[in-house]
Design a protein around this motif. Structure first.
Motif, PDB file in Angstrom:
ATOM      1  N   UNK A 181     -18.718  -4.223-103.819  1.00 12.87           N
ATOM      2  CA  UNK A 181     -19.020  -3.610-105.120  1.00 12.87           C
ATOM      3  C   UNK A 181     -19.563  -2.186-104.995  1.00 12.87           C
ATOM      4  N   UNK A 182     -19.497  -1.597-103.798  1.00 12.46           N
ATOM      5  CA  UNK A 182     -20.093  -0.260-103.635  1.00 12.46           C
ATOM      6  C   UNK A 182     -19.383   0.791-104.500  1.00 12.46           C
ATOM      7  N   UNK A 222     -23.074  -8.806 -85.990  1.00 12.15           N
ATOM      8  CA  UNK A 222     -24.542  -8.680 -85.995  1.00 12.15           C
ATOM      9  C   UNK A 222     -24.960  -7.235 -85.680  1.00 12.15           C
ATOM     10  N   UNK A 223     -24.261  -6.621 -84.724  1.00  9.00           N
ATOM     11  CA  UNK A 223     -24.587  -5.237 -84.361  1.00  9.00           C
ATOM     12  C   UNK A 223     -24.310  -4.301 -85.541  1.00  9.00           C
ATOM     13  N   UNK A 224     -23.213  -4.546 -86.233  1.00 13.33           N
ATOM     14  CA  UNK A 224     -22.876  -3.712 -87.390  1.00 13.33           C
ATOM     15  C   UNK A 224     -23.913  -3.894 -88.500  1.00 13.33           C
ATOM     16  N   UNK A 225     -24.350  -5.110 -88.733  1.00 14.65           N
ATOM     17  CA  UNK A 225     -25.338  -5.385 -89.772  1.00 14.65           C
ATOM     18  C   UNK A 225     -26.673  -4.735 -89.427  1.00 14.65           C
ATOM     19  N   UNK A 226     -27.083  -4.821 -88.160  1.00 20.35           N
ATOM     20  CA  UNK A 226     -28.334  -4.171 -87.748  1.00 20.35           C
ATOM     21  C   UNK A 226     -28.252  -2.660 -87.988  1.00 20.35           C
ATOM     22  N   UNK A 227     -27.123  -2.080 -87.640  1.00 27.20           N
ATOM     23  CA  UNK A 227     -26.931  -0.645 -87.821  1.00 27.20           C
ATOM     24  C   UNK A 227     -26.981  -0.266 -89.307  1.00 27.20           C
ATOM     25  N   UNK A 228     -26.359  -1.103 -90.138  1.00 35.97           N
ATOM     26  CA  UNK A 228     -26.354  -0.843 -91.580  1.00 35.97           C
ATOM     27  C   UNK A 228     -27.760  -0.945 -92.154  1.00 35.97           C
ATOM     28  N   UNK A 229     -28.522  -1.930 -91.717  1.00 38.73           N
ATOM     29  CA  UNK A 229     -29.900  -2.084 -92.188  1.00 38.73           C
ATOM     30  C   UNK A 229     -30.750  -0.884 -91.813  1.00 38.73           C
ATOM     31  N   UNK A 230     -30.578  -0.416 -90.595  1.00 40.11           N
ATOM     32  CA  UNK A 230     -31.350   0.749 -90.142  1.00 40.11           C
ATOM     33  C   UNK A 230     -31.004   1.969 -90.986  1.00 40.11           C
ATOM     34  N   UNK A 231     -29.716   2.099 -91.312  1.00 39.12           N
ATOM     35  CA  UNK A 231     -29.280   3.230 -92.134  1.00 39.12           C
ATOM     36  C   UNK A 231     -29.834   3.129 -93.544  1.00 39.12           C
ATOM     37  N   UNK A 232     -29.840   1.914 -94.108  1.00 40.44           N
ATOM     38  CA  UNK A 232     -30.340   1.717 -95.462  1.00 40.44           C
ATOM     39  C   UNK A 232     -31.846   1.966 -95.552  1.00 40.44           C
ATOM     40  N   UNK A 233     -32.549   1.707 -94.467  1.00 42.42           N
ATOM     41  CA  UNK A 233     -34.004   1.879 -94.467  1.00 42.42           C
ATOM     42  C   UNK A 233     -34.422   3.257 -93.943  1.00 42.42           C
ATOM     43  N   UNK A 234     -33.400   4.078 -93.586  1.00 41.33           N
ATOM     44  CA  UNK A 234     -33.696   5.405 -93.064  1.00 41.33           C
ATOM     45  C   UNK A 234     -33.969   6.402 -94.176  1.00 41.33           C
ATOM     46  N   UNK A 265     -20.509   0.768 -96.124  1.00 43.75           N
ATOM     47  CA  UNK A 265     -20.377  -0.354 -97.057  1.00 43.75           C
ATOM     48  C   UNK A 265     -18.945  -0.883 -97.092  1.00 43.75           C
ATOM     49  N   UNK A 266     -17.987   0.031 -96.928  1.00 41.40           N
ATOM     50  CA  UNK A 266     -16.601  -0.418 -96.835  1.00 41.40           C
ATOM     51  C   UNK A 266     -16.426  -1.317 -95.609  1.00 41.40           C
ATOM     52  N   UNK A 267     -17.103  -0.942 -94.505  1.00 38.67           N
ATOM     53  CA  UNK A 267     -17.041  -1.777 -93.303  1.00 38.67           C
ATOM     54  C   UNK A 267     -17.694  -3.131 -93.508  1.00 38.67           C
ATOM     55  N   UNK A 268     -18.818  -3.176 -94.221  1.00 38.19           N
ATOM     56  CA  UNK A 268     -19.487  -4.454 -94.493  1.00 38.19           C
ATOM     57  C   UNK A 268     -18.641  -5.344 -95.396  1.00 38.19           C
ATOM     58  N   UNK A 269     -17.895  -4.733 -96.306  1.00 39.41           N
ATOM     59  CA  UNK A 269     -17.032  -5.521 -97.194  1.00 39.41           C
ATOM     60  C   UNK A 269     -15.942  -6.232 -96.402  1.00 39.41           C
ATOM     61  N   UNK A 270     -15.606  -5.679 -95.224  1.00 33.53           N
ATOM     62  CA  UNK A 270     -14.572  -6.286 -94.371  1.00 33.53           C
ATOM     63  C   UNK A 270     -15.178  -6.874 -93.097  1.00 33.53           C
ATOM     64  N   UNK A 271     -16.433  -7.269 -93.194  1.00 34.95           N
ATOM     65  CA  UNK A 271     -17.142  -7.817 -92.032  1.00 34.95           C
ATOM     66  C   UNK A 271     -16.430  -9.061 -91.494  1.00 34.95           C
ATOM     67  N   UNK A 272     -16.156  -9.044 -90.202  1.00 34.64           N
ATOM     68  CA  UNK A 272     -15.454 -10.172 -89.578  1.00 34.64           C
ATOM     69  C   UNK A 272     -16.403 -10.899 -88.619  1.00 34.64           C
ATOM     70  N   UNK A 282     -22.768 -10.945 -97.952  1.00 36.92           N
ATOM     71  CA  UNK A 282     -22.759  -9.526 -97.570  1.00 36.92           C
ATOM     72  C   UNK A 282     -21.443  -8.887 -97.997  1.00 36.92           C
ATOM     73  N   UNK A 283     -20.332  -9.557 -97.716  1.00 38.89           N
ATOM     74  CA  UNK A 283     -19.011  -9.023 -98.062  1.00 38.89           C
ATOM     75  C   UNK A 283     -18.875  -8.816 -99.572  1.00 38.89           C
TER      76      UNK A 283
END
Length: 426
Positions: free
Chosen positions: A262-263, A216-228, A237-244, A256-257
């Protein structure tokens, strides 16, 4: 091409003794004039040792005059032999006989300065941006490695630009094999929606695992980055593809994975990689030009220049004719550490006189400067027509039991690299 003998010599198999005996016998039997020998080693110490052993062998047979004349032979490192050739034929290339040669340390420092000197403001901005997008990418180091590879292969600055475009084309072909390019805007929107859905769907009261909390923390961080305002690094995105996550949240993570995986089909990802490739080659090409200017202004050359100039010298008919009369035998030691440029040089010498090349792929250590053990395989195939080279069969350095154990280990390991057992087992 004159006859070429290729010898495979494992560590401790008596390579230097074999070379010394071969050379001494050729001289003793009158087939080779002592002063008409070219012997190339990879260290000054090895050159001195070879000359000493040959001289001792000749004296043992009473060949005092031949031992004395051996001092006029061209025996030394590849750079000293090239330097001797350039000095002897300097005027043929319009050079001074007293050509100043940069040592390795000075050349490395000058190369580094040349690379720094060509980085302009626009390059700095691109380097900074690309570094933020690819955290593990060091483009200046990549440019330095390209620069070194170009020098080892005799590639000039102009050719490097074409090589850069060829690399981009190969990169595009490789990425196309992962799937055709997607619509970047649609992918961005879909990923943001999938991340929002993940956060809304995952219940930390139901799934209390640390993995899910971290996800959840990683996803929040990714969302903030995408909206920045700045694009996030592609590693996000490589990290999200391997989200555990914990077992109870895996179905929420799956969309999400799948999207993040596909990035590598995103048009911006591919254009960023192409930009990085072009920039690395451009920096390498411009730094080579700057380095060439530096040497020209000071009237100096480096070791790679010596090899390239010697090769150019050997392409001149008049020089070849004279050297063919002067050289009876060419010896090449540690052939496995030959760079492409040096291979071209040795092949040119092999057209002038009979040769003996000695090497061992298992001992290759100079990959960092362009050497490639595969060149030895290619040379063996080309020169011997598929026949196996002479292989020194015995170890004179270790006890039999140790040699046996080492052979058993090495045969399997090097066999997987395509090296025949006969060249490995002692």
């Amino acid at each position: 091409m004159k006859p070429v003998q290729v010898i495979s010599a494992s560590a401790g198999s008596g390579k230097t003794s074999r070379l010394a005996r071969h050379l001494a016998e050729e001289i003793r039997e009158g087939r080779v004039r002592p002063e008409a020998v070219v012997a190339v080693t990879f260290t000054v110490k090895a050159a001195a040792e070879l000359a000493r052993r040959v001289r001792e062998e000749l004296l043992r047979y009473g060949k005092v005059d031949e031992a004395r004349r051996l001092g006029a032979a061209r025996i030394g490192t590849v750079h000293s032999v090239c330097g001797r050739l350039l000095s002897d034929f300097a005027f043929d290339l319009g050079l001074s006989p007293d050509l100043t040669v940069l040592d390795q340390e000075s050349a490395a420092a000058a190369l580094k300065r040349s690379l720094s000197s060509v980085v302009e403001r626009e390059d700095e901005e691109s380097l900074s941006e690309l570094q933020s997008l690819f955290a593990d990418l060091d483009l200046e180091e990549a440019a330095r490695r390209i620069q070194e590879a170009a020098r080892s292969n005799g590639v000039d600055a102009a050719t490097l630009y074409a090589s850069g475009e060829a690399s981009v084309a190969e990169l595009t072909k490789l990425l196309d094999g992962c799937g055709r390019e997607i619509d970047g805007a649609l992918w961005d929107a879909a990923l943001v929606a999938a991340l929002d859905t993940f956060l809304a769907s995952v219940d930390l009261d139901l799934d209390t695992t640390k993995a899910t909390k971290d996800a959840r923390a990683r996803v929040r961080s990714a969302l903030a980055a995408l909206r920045g305002t700045r694009r996030p690094a592609w590693q996000v995105f490589a990290g999200l593809a391997n989200l555990e996550t914990g077992k109870k949240s895996r179905e929420h993570a799956a969309p999400v994975q799948a999207l993040a995986a596909d990035h590598d089909r995103h048009p911006l990802f591919r254009s960023d990689l192409a930009r990085a490739t072009r920039l690395a080659f451009s920096l390498a090409a411009r730094s080579l030009s700057a380095y060439a200017d530096y040497k020209r202004e000071r009237g100096v050359v480096d070791f790679a220049d010596q090899e390239a100039l010697a090769l150019r010298l050997l392409e001149r008919p008049a020089v070849r004719e004279q050297l063919e009369a002067e050289i009876d035998l060419v010896l090449v030691d540690e052939f496995q550490d030959t760079s492409p440029l040096q291979l071209a040089l040795f092949l040119s010498l092999a057209r002038l006189a009979k040769s003996a090349w000695v090497g061992d792929q298992k001992q290759a250590i100079y990959g960092f400067r362009g050497a490639d053990p595969a060149l030895m395989d290619a040379a063996i195939e080309s020169l011997l027509g598929g026949d196996e080279p002479e292989t020194l069969p015995k170890s004179w350095r270790s006890r039999p039991a140790l040699v046996h154990v080492a052979s058993e280990l090495f045969v399997g390991a090097f066999g997987r690299q395509g090296l025949p057992e006969a060249r490995v087992r002692l």
